[in-house]
Design an enzyme around this catalytic site. Structure first.
Site, PDB file in Angstrom:
ATOM      1  N   ASP A  65       4.310  -3.582  23.099  1.00 61.73           N
ATOM      2  CA  ASP A  65       5.766  -4.026  23.098  1.00 61.73           C
ATOM      3  C   ASP A  65       6.752  -3.319  24.291  1.00 61.73           C
ATOM      4  O   ASP A  65       6.211  -2.546  25.686  1.00 61.73           O
ATOM      5  CB  ASP A  65       5.707  -3.195  21.527  1.00 61.73           C
ATOM      6  CG  ASP A  65       5.869  -1.820  21.712  1.00 61.73           C
ATOM      7  OD1 ASP A  65       4.847  -1.032  22.990  1.00 61.73           O
ATOM      8  OD2 ASP A  65       6.092  -1.191  20.561  1.00 61.73           O
TER       9      ASP A  65
ATOM     10  N   LYS B 141       3.665 -11.356  20.113  1.00 58.42           N
ATOM     11  CA  LYS B 141       3.187  -9.860  20.415  1.00 58.42           C
ATOM     12  C   LYS B 141       2.804  -9.637  18.685  1.00 58.42           C
ATOM     13  O   LYS B 141       2.121  -9.031  18.540  1.00 58.42           O
ATOM     14  CB  LYS B 141       4.686  -9.028  20.194  1.00 58.42           C
ATOM     15  CG  LYS B 141       4.272  -7.620  20.489  1.00 58.42           C
ATOM     16  CD  LYS B 141       5.814  -6.607  19.889  1.00 58.42           C
ATOM     17  CE  LYS B 141       5.817  -6.299  19.024  1.00 58.42           C
ATOM     18  NZ  LYS B 141       7.281  -5.329  18.749  1.00 58.42           N
TER      19      LYS B 141
END
Ligand code: SF4
Length: 213
Positions: A138, A120
């Site tokens: 997310d 991420k």
């Protein structure tokens, strides 16, 4: 959800916010990398409060390395998990100095090899610092994508792959920020604000919440 609806959603989000930006404060790829690393399980507001003090004093790998782990902790101790984050950022600075001439590498593999940097964070840095069309999923993007049925998947990687597939090229660079902001301010986890949602007519969520009713 069909492609036409997806396109309408993206067009609406773009019209509302043509140049979306991260809410983390940064002025270089290195500052962004540090800010995103610090933001795991913490709010952007809390990270900004810390980096607003840290970056004027130290905003290069050498300067943060020179602070040492304890020196860095003094600046970030208001952020969750600050002990391990200080260790990671300290090591990350050493690696940037030793292997990348003090620069943030524009490479997924090299980014993911840094301590505290997962898929991420690498996606956010590649997207926001270097303009790659990567989509970092997310908790907000995961929720919004599944709830609306825009891009469904059982985990963040599945949603990322689905988004990669269904988001047309022209929207790819910005979709990450649009979906995060939508999740953060409108499609809230517990009580989505469906009554004031700009994509309410397109969203396929079955249990919409209308507090004004
Ligand atoms: S209508 Fe409600 S559930 Fe659908 S995107 Fe908007 S806020 Fe989220």
């Amino acid at each position: 959800m069909n492609a036409e609806k997806r396109r309408q959603i993206l067009e609406r989000l773009r019209e509302n916010n043509p140049h979306p930006e991260t809410e983390l404060n940064f002025s270089s790829p290195f500052e962004l990398l540090v800010a995103v690393t610090l933001s795991a399980q913490a709010t952007d507001v809390s990270v900004n409060k810390a980096t607003d003090k840290l970056f004027p004093v130290a905003n290069t790998p050498q300067a943060i390395w020179d602070l040492g782990v304890d020196g860095l902790k003094e600046y970030i101790k208001t952020i969750g998990l600050f002990n391990s984050k200080a260790e990671n950022v300290n090591k990350l600075c050493r690696i940037l100095l030793d292997k990348h001439e003090g620069e943030v590498p524009e490479s997924r593999e090299a980014l993911e090899a840094l301590p505290g940097v997962g898929r991420k964070t690498a996606n956010v840095v590649l997207n926001t610092a270097f303009g790659w069309p990567t989509i970092a999923v997310d908790t907000h993007i995961f929720r919004v994508s599944n709830r609306t049925k825009f891009a469904m998947g059982k985990d963040v990687v599945a949603v990322e792959q689905k988004l990669e597939k269904v988001v047309p090229k022209e929207f790819k660079v910005d979709v990450h920020h649009w979906l995060i902001l939508h999740g953060r301010y409108t499609c809230l986890a517990r009580k989505p604000r469906c009554g004031s949602c700009m994509i309410e007519d397109l969203c396929e969520f079955k249990d919409k919440v209308y507090p004004e009713e």
